[in-house]
Design an enzyme around this catalytic site. Structure first.
Site, PDB file in Angstrom:
ATOM      1  N   SER B 148      32.695  38.524  31.352  1.00  0.00           N
ATOM      2  CA  SER B 148      31.569  38.561  32.270  1.00  0.00           C
ATOM      3  C   SER B 148      31.014  39.703  32.153  1.00  0.00           C
ATOM      4  O   SER B 148      30.492  40.040  30.910  1.00  0.00           O
ATOM      5  CB  SER B 148      32.470  38.473  33.671  1.00  0.00           C
ATOM      6  OG  SER B 148      31.621  38.570  35.130  1.00  0.00           O
ATOM      7  N   ARG B 218      33.126  41.474  48.725  1.00  0.00           N
ATOM      8  CA  ARG B 218      34.175  40.705  47.885  1.00  0.00           C
ATOM      9  C   ARG B 218      34.203  39.109  48.032  1.00  0.00           C
ATOM     10  O   ARG B 218      34.586  38.569  47.147  1.00  0.00           O
ATOM     11  CB  ARG B 218      35.219  41.725  48.025  1.00  0.00           C
ATOM     12  CG  ARG B 218      36.611  40.721  47.442  1.00  0.00           C
ATOM     13  CD  ARG B 218      36.336  40.788  45.894  1.00  0.00           C
ATOM     14  NE  ARG B 218      37.552  40.729  45.132  1.00  0.00           N
ATOM     15  CZ  ARG B 218      37.871  40.618  43.703  1.00  0.00           C
ATOM     16  NH1 ARG B 218      36.646  40.899  43.095  1.00  0.00           N
ATOM     17  NH2 ARG B 218      38.888  40.221  43.277  1.00  0.00           N
ATOM     18  N   ASP B 314      32.186  27.153  34.875  1.00  0.00           N
ATOM     19  CA  ASP B 314      31.695  28.428  35.316  1.00  0.00           C
ATOM     20  C   ASP B 314      30.233  28.243  36.103  1.00  0.00           C
ATOM     21  O   ASP B 314      29.362  27.987  34.919  1.00  0.00           O
ATOM     22  CB  ASP B 314      31.780  29.451  34.191  1.00  0.00           C
ATOM     23  CG  ASP B 314      31.439  30.904  34.715  1.00  0.00           C
ATOM     24  OD1 ASP B 314      30.955  30.769  35.589  1.00  0.00           O
ATOM     25  OD2 ASP B 314      31.503  31.584  33.444  1.00  0.00           O
ATOM     26  N   HIS B 347      34.419  30.493  36.610  1.00  0.00           N
ATOM     27  CA  HIS B 347      34.290  31.688  36.184  1.00  0.00           C
ATOM     28  C   HIS B 347      35.525  32.600  35.737  1.00  0.00           C
ATOM     29  O   HIS B 347      35.719  33.160  34.782  1.00  0.00           O
ATOM     30  CB  HIS B 347      33.383  32.733  36.795  1.00  0.00           C
ATOM     31  CG  HIS B 347      32.912  34.315  36.252  1.00  0.00           C
ATOM     32  ND1 HIS B 347      32.334  34.160  34.940  1.00  0.00           N
ATOM     33  CD2 HIS B 347      33.272  35.480  36.368  1.00  0.00           C
ATOM     34  CE1 HIS B 347      32.022  35.181  34.619  1.00  0.00           C
ATOM     35  NE2 HIS B 347      32.486  36.168  35.445  1.00  0.00           N
ATOM     36  N   ASP B 348      36.468  32.495  36.624  1.00  0.00           N
ATOM     37  CA  ASP B 348      38.015  33.344  36.474  1.00  0.00           C
ATOM     38  C   ASP B 348      38.645  32.769  35.573  1.00  0.00           C
ATOM     39  O   ASP B 348      39.710  33.500  35.214  1.00  0.00           O
ATOM     40  CB  ASP B 348      38.605  33.304  38.021  1.00  0.00           C
ATOM     41  CG  ASP B 348      38.263  34.624  38.719  1.00  0.00           C
ATOM     42  OD1 ASP B 348      37.718  35.455  38.388  1.00  0.00           O
ATOM     43  OD2 ASP B 348      39.034  34.628  39.655  1.00  0.00           O
TER      44      ASP B 348
END
Lengths: 374, 374
Positions: B148, B218, B314, B347-348
């Site tokens: 990232s 967040r 992602d 993405h994680d």
């Protein structure tokens, strides 16, 4: 075209029976109509609006002064032809443009409902619309049509009042709200409730308005209405009125000032508590859950003809959700056509000038009109 | 494994020259190391952290008490083998875990920098890391690696200090931040700045903290780190500790309470102004723009060997962004391998136990180590 702006109030004798078990009364339904109801009362089309929509589908908006949100589709000679059909577009229960919602007065207290307004569902919205049709003396609809949350209402209509819906066009929608969509809604609600001007929902009594929180909610949601490709095409990394990066926190990029504008203009025309209630109604929507988990059972024995439309770049209500609807309809041998339209404009495509959507709807409505003898 | 926790402060004589033209001094870099630097000083690996990461890649976090964010990958016998490599993980400039950032004291005023801290870039982060390497007496890196925003730093390293990077592994990243990603960041910043406890960035002086705004930021971001499929698999429409819908605004759905938890726990460990600065740095990142719009020119004559990794689900840094990097590297005949890993974790995935990513990195590092004679 003929156009009317009206509202009707149902008294305490005829309450709106909510999914929560509460009887809501009195209930006012504000609505617009376009075109003329024929003598046989067979040409009524119900247009169901989306989350932040309203009854001004083809009328100038009284606050923003902008054209109606579906003027591309409603009017003389347009797919929803006002020379031929009688179009009714009501503001949903929970809304903020005249229909009973959290901004209206709670008769029990004489104060605005605020957060004491009962939580409502898509089924409640539809029940309110059915009461409106009864009031108008319209036994059944030629067609129920809508995109996004409007499509949820269309599906609920077809399920709960199948014999009152000749044709149904759910567009860019789903039979249940996904986890990701619930998550985006929850962020929006938290943004509103985090704004101290929200005052636990009592902002009208405090003479405030949680504008910042509501703007953030709108900005988040707005991103989900577009596709990555559309955002890139529209804005890319273009700078806003400057030659170079500012090395500050002003809106350097066009996409930033566009989003800020979306947030700021939205708060002028929408009520924050309505946003909470209507997003909640969408989150609660799960048509299969009301039928033992089997979506097909929601449409058992249906004689409604369906036209399901999705858009390739819609990631909020992706095509896979429309396919689920189509599969359920196929399982009960319903008359259904399904079109996935190639576009890079994302979820908002249903509001835009999409020639293939227009052609599809024209064809569907023409064939349905012939079958109904219109 | 050997582990150390350290920081170094560069005095006013050796300022950090920022992209904005400002000389930042003094500058402190806080960092963790794992393993041992060999006598030849050839086995150093720089681990670059993501937006909300920090130097505690393989150390217990001092605030949360949780294991390091990349313990899956760093350790004896793991892909980043601490028996073999000397791993350095610094907190980025602008961060909030000891490296100079908006929470630290501005020597000119004796007060926290707050919003008077200069806007920084990915290149500034990398320049700070290069100063740290000089301080440590490490002429060049065996490998720069990160996911990232960490991957952005890796690309910047390869571009600005090509002769100091033997191997580079940018994971789940892009050579420029997209319009959609800028949009999501802007929403987060607006949520923070809308919180009255932010006090125009001066919250430390006011003894407050914009926790609600930061939590909303967040929550929004967290949705983008997961895939729709992962959210559906994890939560679906499951209810939280209840049998039926509450018809209220509590967290009815598991996905809602999960998100709220993500928001609440984040504010304990992260500084709101750091969030503003670091998201801004990512938005500003556009490696091609610094090279006349031609990405390949950022890597002209490179002798670095690259391993580019992306994940199928992602949507924040989709594979198409990695392909752009690979195409640019191919255009300069760089040594590059590219793997798109099939996973539904979004993405994680780069932070998770992804066997194919581990296998890919093991192979890449093994071959590079042989080439370097390690």
């Amino acid at each position: 075209m003929e156009r009317s702006s009206d509202k009707v109030t149902f008294s305490v004798e005829t309450p709106l029976k909510l999914s929560s078990g509460i009887d809501l009364a009195p209930v006012t339904m504000a609505y617009e109509t376009y075109g003329t109801l024929n003598a046989e009362r067979t040409n009524a089309v119900l247009v169901c609006h989306a989350l932040t929509g309203d009854q001004y589908a083809a009328s100038r908006h009284p606050i923003t002064g902008k054209p109606g949100w579906w003027e591309t589709i409603i009017g003389p000679g347009k797919p929803l032809d006002t020379d031929r059909y009688f179009i009714i577009c009501p503001n949903v229960i929970g809304g903020c443009m005249g229909t009973t919602g959290p901004r209206e007065t709670d008769p029990a207290t004489g104060k605005p409902w605020g957060i004491r307004f009962p939580v409502i569902t898509i089924a409640d919205m539809v029940r309110g619309q059915a009461m409106l049709l009864d009031h108008l003396g319209i036994p059944d609809l030629f067609c129920a049509i809508g995109g996004s949350m409007g499509g949820m209402q269309v599906l609920q209509w077809a399920s709960d009042y199948g014999d009152r819906v000749f044709a149904a066009a759910p567009i860019a929608t789903a039979a249940r709200h996904s986890a990701q969509n619930i998550a985006f809604h929850e962020v929006g609600r938290q943004a509103i409730m985090a704004d101290p001007d929200w005052h636990g929902g009592e902002y009208l009594a405090h003479g405030t308005s949680p504008q910042k929180g509501l703007a953030v909610a709108r900005m988040t949601a707005h991103i989900t209405y577009l596709s990555e490709v559309a955002l890139h095409r529209k804005f890319g990394r273009n700078l806003q009125d400057r030659e170079a990066l500012s090395f500050g926190f002003d809106a350097d990029f066009q996409v930033e000032s566009y989003l800020r504008h979306q947030g700021i203009t939205f708060v002028d025309r929408f009520d924050a508590n309505s946003y909470l209630y209507i997003t909640r109604a969408m989150d609660y929507f799960d048509l299969a859950a009301d039928h033992g988990g089997v979506l097909a059972d929601a449409f058992k024995g249906t004689e409604t003809r369906f036209c399901v439309i999705s858009f390739t770049s819609d990631w909020l209500f992706p095509t896979v959700e429309s396919r689920r609807i189509v599969q359920a309809l196929n399982a009960v041998a319903a008359d259904v056509s399904f079109v996935e339209i190639e576009t890079d404009r994302g979820h908002d495509a249903f509001l835009l000038d999409e020639p293939e959507m227009f052609r599809t709807l024209r064809g569907f409505l023409q064939s349905a009109a012939e079958a109904r003898g219109l």
